[in-house]
Design a protein around this motif. Structure first.
Motif, PDB file in Angstrom:
ATOM      1  N   ALA B 129      20.343 -10.088  25.599  1.00  0.00           N
ATOM      2  CA  ALA B 129      18.923  -9.896  25.923  1.00  0.00           C
ATOM      3  C   ALA B 129      18.186 -11.216  25.821  1.00  0.00           C
ATOM      4  N   LEU B 142      17.607  -7.095  29.673  1.00  0.00           N
ATOM      5  CA  LEU B 142      19.000  -6.937  29.260  1.00  0.00           C
ATOM      6  C   LEU B 142      19.674  -5.879  30.129  1.00  0.00           C
ATOM      7  N   ASP B 143      20.966  -5.913  30.336  1.00  0.00           N
ATOM      8  CA  ASP B 143      21.950  -6.863  29.885  1.00  0.00           C
ATOM      9  C   ASP B 143      22.023  -8.029  30.865  1.00  0.00           C
ATOM     10  N   GLY B 162      16.527  -2.812  23.658  1.00  0.00           N
ATOM     11  CA  GLY B 162      15.535  -3.709  24.251  1.00  0.00           C
ATOM     12  C   GLY B 162      14.131  -3.401  23.778  1.00  0.00           C
TER      13      GLY B 162
END
Lengths: 375, 375
Positions: B129, B142-143, B162
């Motif tokens: 992240a 993210l990812d 996240g």
């Protein structure tokens, strides 16, 4: 004088239709004096917009319906047989027009075009392709959203179609082609990408210089002439690029407004700034090609104005003049022959495509190597 | 004075290591006076670089080996047990350090960190992240490359991690979260995305405001605080954004050099231009978090300098201070409970997650609606 090139225009598609469509003809007329336009749409709305000077080059074909942006593709296909979009595509199928341009609903346009025009022999999935600005000049990218999920064969098809597109539109002899991945080494990415890469290494046409994998930053750098990817990744990448350009110009604007000195500086540098604006103007890159169909179909951005739409018309003219589809057909036939030859003589020409053994798997250690090494 | 926060630094990772790592401590020292650094690497190289003033805040731990950028993760894991990277991560595992920062080989770092630290309970896949600049401020994405292929459960996990990351690092009460897709309507994209969206609608934590799907241009616009996607798409999007920023600044530079007036304008506006440069400086956003592991592990860009590495140290300090991992553990436990409750009482709370029926399939008409409508 040679017979005019006839283009069908969906006059009802786009946020500012039909006005922007009709207005675009004035620009297009100067650039392509030999084109005649079939304008499909509501005659009562189109006729008053059509200036006297342009009338000799236009024929209005009245259509009672129009596809809206909210229509689902399946719904448009079922209920839109009297729409400007459907009938404009049909004009290409019937040989009345050499190509069609629409700024309407992308999904509906693709669904209708697939149904009416069908795909070219040897092509399984049509793709959406466009030109993009790069540091080096211009590149082609596809797919941009027609196929959210793709297998290796689809990607190989896209590579071949994209390469012909680059030869036709950019006038290149032997375009370089790359598969979009999360690293440039052979081990990186998914099984699908590794298989597509192997297939292109073995069977790419002579006219293509296959460069293997490229990464996201290679798009703007112009590392290859043709960037090949699935419709999901391509769409995200294209829109991320748009968003980043907007972010950058917003930052720039607020910086120039922040001080008196910066404002003066901006005024002096305005010519330079305008050149950058022009160079990155989305209208300049308007006109995405539905590639792989049995007929030229160009999608204009829905929010564009007459300048942008005129550029989309230009894309259609270029593709028709360069006989793009004839070239794609030929390449697909050659590819089929090469694959068959290899399959018949594996000992001579290496392993046939379907016997290629690829390193790693999505769960194996090699694939995990590929993924996390990406940053 | 409270006990110092101890961080392990891989002093041998990165293009300009160990010099840039040691140099970064001078900057970090001013920002975080209460941090003590364990420097893992070649003592003979590190000691001469360490200025006298910094020595009280640093301990050198000599390691005979270092992981190189060419090492495959699997190879690094097998052969790198005496490397600076391995031993620095181990210091976190052993409780000697509260977190580790490395600018070394991403794949090797992730593989080693997974093996040594293990994932948090309830987390199947760690993700990478980072914070990104947006028009509105900063967002988390993210990812970025740890998992090239993801299922719906992975994406839900990423969303939860996240969201906690955004609360910790951006100080938000209830971050907005979006799944990256090729359209914002519920029908768009892949089955995986539609299932993940349904799961988040049903089971998102109270602290998360789930906004459904977002598109590539929404990243730069800052439409949501947390952009969730698989590692393939995230990596391509991040690098495409980098490439576009570079394209834009290259165009700008050549425009300013093109005329005398533009050059003068540039000089007057230099302060403004420098502010934009600073705002989009990649060093400012250096420091990606390996999120979901049983320990804080921050990856610095390999090509960064001491300014960028100091920012990566800052990310580690923030995450340790905000007890990120404790919060993630808690959210994952809550999610498990909520899913179980729903599964036990489907009549009351609607269908359980695994019985959700989603519209369309990759080959069906609904999915084709979703894909081609994207542009």
């Amino acid at each position: 004088m040679s017979a005019p090139l006839v283009l069908a225009l969906d006059a009802m598609g786009g946020d500012f239709a039909p006005k922007m469509v009709v207005k675009s003809i004035k620009i297009a007329r100067k650039r392509y004096p030999n084109v005649h336009y079939l304008l499909f749409g509501d005659e009562a709305k189109i006729r008053p917009l059509l200036k006297k000077k342009l009338r000799p080059y236009c024929t209005i074909r009245h259509t009672p319906d129009a596809v809206t942006n909210d229509d689902k593709p399946s719904q448009a296909v079922r209920q839109g047989r009297n729409s400007s979009m459907w009938l404009a595509i049909k004009a290409v199928k019937d040989g009345e027009a050499a190509g069609i341009v629409s700024a309407g609903n992308t999904g509906a346009l693709m669904a209708m075009a697939k149904l009416i025009l069908r795909t070219l022999p040897g092509v399984n999935r049509p793709a959406i392709a466009t030109l993009l600005p790069t540091i080096r000049g211009e590149s082609v990218m596809l797919d941009l959203g027609a196929n959210a999920e793709c297998d290796a064969n689809n990607l190989v098809e896209f590579a071949i179609m994209g390469e012909v597109f680059a030869r036709s539109l950019l006038g290149l002899d032997r375009p370089t082609v790359g598969l979009l991945n999360i690293g440039s080494e052979d081990l990186k990415g998914t099984d699908t990408l590794r298989l597509a890469s192997q297939m292109l290494r073995d069977n790419a046409p002579e006219s293509m210089e296959f460069k293997g994998f490229v990464e996201g930053n290679d798009i703007g750098a112009g590392a290859v002439d043709v960037v090949v990817t699935d419709g999901f990744t391509g769409n995200v990448a294209l829109k991320t690029a748009e968003g980043t350009a907007k972010l950058y110009s917003t930052f720039l604007k607020s910086a120039f407004e922040a001080s008196f000195l910066a404002k003066i500086g901006y005024l002096l540098a305005k010519g330079a700034m305008d050149r950058v604006k022009k160079r990155t103007d989305p209208r300049r890159y308007n006109g995405a090609m539905f590639i792989g169909l049995n007929g030229i179909c160009v999608k204009s951005h829905g929010g564009t104005d007459h300048v942008g739409f005129a550029n989309a018309i230009g894309v259609a003219v270029d593709l028709v003049s360069n006989e793009l589809n004839e070239k794609i057909k030929e390449e697909c036939r050659h590819l089929g022959e090469r694959v068959q030859q290899r399959a018949a003589a594996p000992a001579e020409a290496g392993q046939p495509v379907d016997a290629v053994v690829l390193p790693g798997s999505p769960t194996g250690p090699a694939a995990s190597d590929g993924a996390a090494q990406a940053l």
